[in-house]
Design a protein around this motif. Structure first.
Motif, mmCIF file in Angstrom:
data_model
loop_
_atom_site.group_PDB
_atom_site.id
_atom_site.type_symbol
_atom_site.label_atom_id
_atom_site.label_comp_id
_atom_site.label_asym_id
_atom_site.label_seq_id
_atom_site.Cartn_x
_atom_site.Cartn_y
_atom_site.Cartn_z
ATOM 1 N N SER A 1 0.968 -1.198 0.137
ATOM 2 C CA SER A 1 -0.025 -0.147 -0.050
ATOM 3 C C SER A 1 0.876 1.290 0.120
ATOM 4 O O SER A 1 0.378 2.248 -0.296
ATOM 5 C CB SER A 1 -0.837 0.015 1.408
ATOM 6 O OG SER A 1 -0.141 -0.100 2.489
ATOM 7 N N MET B 1 -8.167 1.851 -7.503
ATOM 8 C CA MET B 1 -9.000 1.415 -6.492
ATOM 9 C C MET B 1 -9.716 0.277 -7.020
ATOM 10 O O MET B 1 -10.069 -0.640 -6.223
ATOM 11 C CB MET B 1 -9.892 2.687 -6.032
ATOM 12 C CG MET B 1 -8.894 3.826 -5.159
ATOM 13 S SD MET B 1 -9.956 5.507 -4.966
ATOM 14 C CE MET B 1 -10.709 4.995 -3.723
ATOM 15 N N SER C 1 -7.395 -2.590 -7.054
ATOM 16 C CA SER C 1 -7.101 -3.067 -6.161
ATOM 17 C C SER C 1 -8.377 -4.007 -5.288
ATOM 18 O O SER C 1 -7.910 -5.086 -4.924
ATOM 19 C CB SER C 1 -6.844 -2.101 -4.905
ATOM 20 O OG SER C 1 -5.728 -1.220 -5.463
ATOM 21 N N GLU C 2 -9.535 -3.480 -5.757
ATOM 22 C CA GLU C 2 -10.558 -4.285 -4.979
ATOM 23 C C GLU C 2 -10.537 -5.528 -5.761
ATOM 24 O O GLU C 2 -11.333 -6.461 -5.193
ATOM 25 C CB GLU C 2 -11.768 -3.359 -5.396
ATOM 26 C CG GLU C 2 -12.086 -2.326 -4.338
ATOM 27 C CD GLU C 2 -13.070 -1.206 -5.027
ATOM 28 O OE1 GLU C 2 -13.865 -1.633 -5.822
ATOM 29 O OE2 GLU C 2 -13.426 -0.249 -4.222
ATOM 30 N N VAL D 1 -8.380 -8.417 -4.411
ATOM 31 C CA VAL D 1 -8.713 -8.862 -3.150
ATOM 32 C C VAL D 1 -9.789 -10.048 -3.583
ATOM 33 O O VAL D 1 -9.948 -10.954 -3.096
ATOM 34 C CB VAL D 1 -9.521 -7.764 -2.310
ATOM 35 C CG1 VAL D 1 -9.892 -8.515 -1.119
ATOM 36 C CG2 VAL D 1 -8.493 -6.710 -1.752
ATOM 37 N N SER D 2 -10.751 -9.605 -4.634
ATOM 38 C CA SER D 2 -11.910 -10.431 -4.854
ATOM 39 C C SER D 2 -11.423 -11.525 -5.671
ATOM 40 O O SER D 2 -12.129 -12.778 -5.285
ATOM 41 C CB SER D 2 -12.802 -9.827 -5.757
ATOM 42 O OG SER D 2 -12.109 -9.493 -7.079
ATOM 43 N N ASN E 1 -6.680 -4.725 0.715
ATOM 44 C CA ASN E 1 -6.958 -3.844 -0.303
ATOM 45 C C ASN E 1 -5.538 -2.671 -0.235
ATOM 46 O O ASN E 1 -5.623 -1.941 0.539
ATOM 47 C CB ASN E 1 -8.209 -3.100 -0.127
ATOM 48 C CG ASN E 1 -8.766 -2.095 -1.181
ATOM 49 O OD1 ASN E 1 -7.748 -1.624 -1.833
ATOM 50 N ND2 ASN E 1 -10.060 -1.904 -1.113
ATOM 51 N N SER F 1 -5.197 0.069 -1.821
ATOM 52 C CA SER F 1 -5.552 1.361 -2.229
ATOM 53 C C SER F 1 -6.499 1.826 -0.993
ATOM 54 O O SER F 1 -6.955 2.922 -1.218
ATOM 55 C CB SER F 1 -6.450 1.211 -3.298
ATOM 56 O OG SER F 1 -7.639 0.868 -3.354
ATOM 57 N N LYS F 2 -6.272 1.136 0.247
ATOM 58 C CA LYS F 2 -7.568 1.601 1.209
ATOM 59 C C LYS F 2 -7.265 3.208 1.493
ATOM 60 O O LYS F 2 -7.879 3.642 2.482
ATOM 61 C CB LYS F 2 -7.370 0.568 2.242
ATOM 62 C CG LYS F 2 -6.156 0.395 3.092
ATOM 63 C CD LYS F 2 -6.063 -0.484 4.081
ATOM 64 C CE LYS F 2 -4.717 -0.639 4.712
ATOM 65 N NZ LYS F 2 -4.744 -1.745 5.941
#
Length: 299
Positions: A58, A87, A90-91, A94-95, A102, A104-105
């Motif tokens: 990150s 973003m 990045s999601e 994770v998926s 994540n 980009s949190k």
């Protein structure tokens, strides 16, 4: 499920496939890909290969964000678009299990005061375009009728360029005065036919000699393409010295409705907007309108 991609480059390709499966528009996919490729280039300059997702942190994304925001040559809207792409990607990582975190949190979108930069044509500019088409009709009547019909579908009915190209003869109901539109995201809607548009369609149908199911075709094809339509507008833009695109005519349609008192919900229905926020720009003063107001009020 396929094995999660190991490298950043592979993950971007997987993300593109994911977007296609989600029925995202080609323009959206192209935009995300370009923005992620910009990030990839930055990573390549920062680290030696291989560029594995497992090595990405990150902190890397935060550093990339800082560099974007410190670059005065990049427009804030471009910065935000690149960050949003990051973003979403990045999601996605994770998926699919490429990472548990994540990345980009901690990224924050740059705050921008909302201003209306949409370009629509004035009635005078549309008049110049229609006059140029009349001159085309004098030289080649069929060609001119095709151009006039395309313009009316955009500026009088607010159709998107793909909707114009996909319109079929069966979709036109001159008796009821409506056109059935297969819109964005395969959403169907009906729009009222204006008198001038209906007249142009009827005359065009009398001119064409093709058996195609599609309403519009060129001399080279039984189904006109978006590229062909864009080429037509590019020619008139150069001829008139006015930037004219299918989308600027669609914007003009929506703006004219707003200026003549049509409520925002009705404009959204007619234009096929999925969100009322998309329509709101037509009741918000544009930069050009603000400039015009300033000229009238300055000391």
């Amino acid at each position: 499920m396929n094995t999660a991609p190991a490298t950043i480059s592979q993950s971007v390709e997987s993300f593109k496939t994911h977007l296609l499966e989600q029925d995202k528009s080609l323009n959206t996919i192209k935009s995300y890909t370009q923005d992620l490729n910009h990030f990839l280039k930055w990573i390549h300059q920062r680290y030696e290969p291989p560029h594995l997702i497992s090595d990405l942190t990150s902190t890397d994304l935060k550093d990339y964000e800082r560099q974007l925001k410190s670059d005065q040559s990049i427009a804030p809207t471009t910065i935000n678009r690149r960050l949003v792409a990051l973003m979403k990607w990045s999601e996605f990582l994770v998926s699919i299990g490429s990472t548990n975190v994540n990345l980009s949190k901690n990224i924050k979108i740059k705050k921008i005061q909302k201003q209306n930069n949409i370009r629509w044509l004035t009635r005078k500019e549309v008049g110049k375009l229609l006059h140029a088409i009349e001159l085309t009709k004098q030289q080649n009547h069929k060609k001119g009728m095709l151009h006039q019909t395309i313009v009316y579908l955009a500026v009088n009915l607010g159709l998107r360029v793909q909707e114009i190209c996909n319109a079929r003869i069966i979709d036109v109901d001159t008796q009821r005065g409506i056109l059935r539109v297969n819109g964005k995201g395969d959403k169907h809607r009906m729009v009222p036919l204006s008198e001038n548009t209906k007249e142009a369609i009827v005359k065009w149908l009398g001119e064409r000699d093709s058996e195609s199911e599609f309403l519009l075709m060129s001399s080279k094809s039984s189904h006109i393409t978006t590229r062909a339509v864009q080429h037509i507008f590019k020619k008139y833009s150069k001829q008139l010295g006015i930037e004219i695109t299918p989308h600027s005519l669609r914007h003009t349609y929506c703006k004219q409705l707003a200026q003549h008192g049509v409520d925002i919900q009705s404009i959204a229905e007619l234009a096929g907007h999925s969100s009322i926020e998309t329509t709101r720009v037509y009741v918000t003063p544009s930069i050009q309108e603000l400039q015009s107001a300033l000229k009238r009020t300055e000391f």
